[in-house]
Write an enzyme that holds these catalytic residues in place. Sequence first.
Site, PDB file in Angstrom:
ATOM      1  N   LYS A  87       0.857  -1.194   0.000  1.00 41.81           N
ATOM      2  CA  LYS A  87       0.000   0.000   0.000  1.00 41.81           C
ATOM      3  C   LYS A  87       0.890   1.240   0.000  1.00 41.81           C
ATOM      4  O   LYS A  87       1.744   1.407   0.881  1.00 41.81           O
ATOM      5  CB  LYS A  87      -0.883  -0.048   1.244  1.00 41.81           C
TER       6      LYS A  87
HETATM    7  C1  E4P Z   1      -8.312   1.669   3.842  1.00 40.40           C
HETATM    8  O1  E4P Z   1      -7.485   1.258   3.080  1.00 40.40           O
HETATM    9  C2  E4P Z   1      -8.217   2.972   4.515  1.00 40.40           C
HETATM   10  O2  E4P Z   1      -7.014   3.061   5.186  1.00 40.40           O
HETATM   11  C3  E4P Z   1      -9.380   3.155   5.428  1.00 40.40           C
HETATM   12  O3  E4P Z   1     -10.566   2.727   4.758  1.00 40.40           O
HETATM   13  C4  E4P Z   1      -9.519   4.537   6.000  1.00 40.40           C
HETATM   14  O4  E4P Z   1     -10.734   4.596   6.706  1.00 40.40           O
HETATM   15  P1  E4P Z   1     -11.063   5.754   7.757  1.00 40.40           P
HETATM   16  O5  E4P Z   1     -11.317   7.024   7.005  1.00 40.40           O
HETATM   17  O6  E4P Z   1     -12.286   5.249   8.466  1.00 40.40           O
HETATM   18  O7  E4P Z   1      -9.865   5.877   8.663  1.00 40.40           O
END
Ligand code: E4P
Length: 218
Positions: A87
């Site tokens: 990622k």
């Molecule tokens: C996923 O890859 C993201 O890191 C995540 O969905 C972020 O979500 P949040 O805005 O609830 O922290």
Amino acid sequence: MKFFIDTANLNEILEAQELGVLDGVTTNPSLMAKEGISGKDKVFSHYKSICNIVDDNVSAEVIATEYQDIIREGEELAEIDEKIVVKVPMIKDGVRAIKYFSEREIRTNCTLVFSAGQALLAAKAGATYMSPFIGRLDDVTYDGLKLIEQIRIIYDNYGYPTQILAASIRHTIHLIKSAEIGADVATCPLNVITGLLKHPLTDIGLEKFLADHRKVNS
Ligand code: E4P
């Protein structure tokens, strides 16, 4: 549509996996911190534990923000297990790194995407997944789902294989609307996945069926 669970909590991952509908996991540094996981060895071993639970697609986020460091960290993460997806944040060096990884068949998830232009760059660089953050856009009074619609049109116009991974999902309507629009993947907290189960008419109907069965079988 693929379902990923958005957590680093092993019990929640196991529960979703046992439901039989899980296609992967997304984590981020905040989710790892929430579980109290710190230090490279513990973080890497936690990723391995997640990989041991699920079938594929475990997003592990780099902390580095400079090109050479992202490459080094991403390659180390990819070595943990073949299920790892590296990622990478949507920054200039991140886009360069995604291109590098895509040329070497290392899968990537381009994260922190908040605009169609960023989504286009991620696809051009060859990201496997690209994560627009719906909930965080809603938080700042922009309709996050509109962004998913826009990206779906752009990706379909050119046949980009990059998969739209709807992220920062807060509730079941985000998930259902993302499915309607044609997002390839949704990553959600466990309560959103299990929230799909709920309907009062199901509960009332089941109660009546069981009561009728008991009437003639007791
Ligand atoms: C996923 O890859 C993201 O890191 C995540 O969905 C972020 O979500 P949040 O805005 O609830 O922290």
